[in-house]
Design an enzyme around this catalytic site. Sequence first.
Site, short mmCIF file in Angstrom:
data_model
loop_
_atom_site.label_atom_id
_atom_site.label_comp_id
_atom_site.label_asym_id
_atom_site.label_seq_id
_atom_site.Cartn_x
_atom_site.Cartn_y
_atom_site.Cartn_z
N GLU A 301 -39.16 -11.06 -44.19
CA GLU A 301 -39.81 -11.39 -45.46
C GLU A 301 -38.83 -11.32 -46.63
O GLU A 301 -38.89 -12.15 -47.55
CB GLU A 301 -41.01 -10.48 -45.70
CG GLU A 301 -42.11 -10.59 -44.65
CD GLU A 301 -42.61 -12.01 -44.46
OE1 GLU A 301 -42.69 -12.77 -45.45
OE2 GLU A 301 -42.91 -12.38 -43.30
N ASP A 315 -39.24 -21.37 -42.88
CA ASP A 315 -39.69 -21.07 -41.52
C ASP A 315 -39.61 -22.35 -40.68
O ASP A 315 -40.62 -22.97 -40.36
CB ASP A 315 -41.13 -20.54 -41.53
CG ASP A 315 -41.23 -19.14 -42.10
OD1 ASP A 315 -40.37 -18.30 -41.75
OD2 ASP A 315 -42.15 -18.87 -42.89
#
EC number: 3.4.24.39
Length: 370
Positions: A301, A315
């Site tokens: 994160e 991602d």
Amino acid sequence: MKVTILASAILALINGALALPANTPTLDVTLTQVDNTRIKATVKNTGNEKVTFVHLNFFQDAAPVKKVSLFRNATEVEFTGIKRRLLTEGLSDDALTTLAPGATFEDEFDVASTADLTEGGTVTIRTDGFVPITTDRKVSGYIPYQSNELEIEVDAAKAAAVPQAIKLLDRRTKVASCSGSRASALSTALRNAASLANAAASAASSGSSTRFQEYFKTTSSSTRNTVAARFRAVASEASSQSSGKTTYYCTDPYGYCDSNTLAYTLPSSNLIANCDIYYSYLPALTSSCHAQDQATTTLHEFTHAPAVYSPGTDDYAYGYRASTALSASQALLNADTYALFANGTPPPPPSPLHIHFQMLDTNNGYSREP
């Protein structure tokens, strides 16, 4: 980094990157304009076999995730939605989509809800990447997808009228410090993430070139330096538990956690939030190679947050198999590539002095270590 909690609860994917068999299933994505910034994606299984895949972080996800990339004059428009890390096993049925050969599904969404398009003008839209495929609700591989390139003319006034998917939090209310078992777990995760990131930075800059090639698909000194710099930035952010460039919530301030989501990042606000299963499902540190844990989830994160290191990661792929199939340019900006590389880089043993202080430390809060 400030730790807080709510009181109440790209187009070059294939070029030179992959050596996929000719019969490998793929998803073809056709993007069309519905009205101004409202877009329809038609996803088709172009393979010869039925596939079941995770549609979270993909089309059909109801959350404000990044489904497409937007470009104005070849510069990507900032994404203002969320980026989240998902479970790789034990996925719920409602997170999965099954497509027979030749079958399609459609998803409509408004790109102005997760990007500032109030300037209007020409915007180019495209997407590519990998979707995790599953067997018995466990990620077992990946399937590539790629779209056409769609150019639209944006009416600025209409775009400005589209509600933003995420409203900024009123930080004056409903915010308190982390406490109890979640505070302790996050404090441990931050220390472990800092240790892993420091070790990974050393491995990236001066470790095995073969191992670096395995994850990042190049051994160029510039890429190794960039990867090492991002890891050092993550280590620095994770080491500061009372100040820094991000705000870390122990629980979900926006309501985007579910039974499949471990944590998520709001890059536009440099905000990170853990979900319930971050604490109930993940170990503090895994002993298995390429498995998920709290430390590498936190590290994953942090790489999304541009204030930690810019640009923040995307991602493009999840898991070892998909992440190591990326091109060098995509691996450099793929969050899970960093988490996987760090997971496989054991940190050096702590000094006796450090161990001594850790044994004496009984504070479950967020004061700095001696």
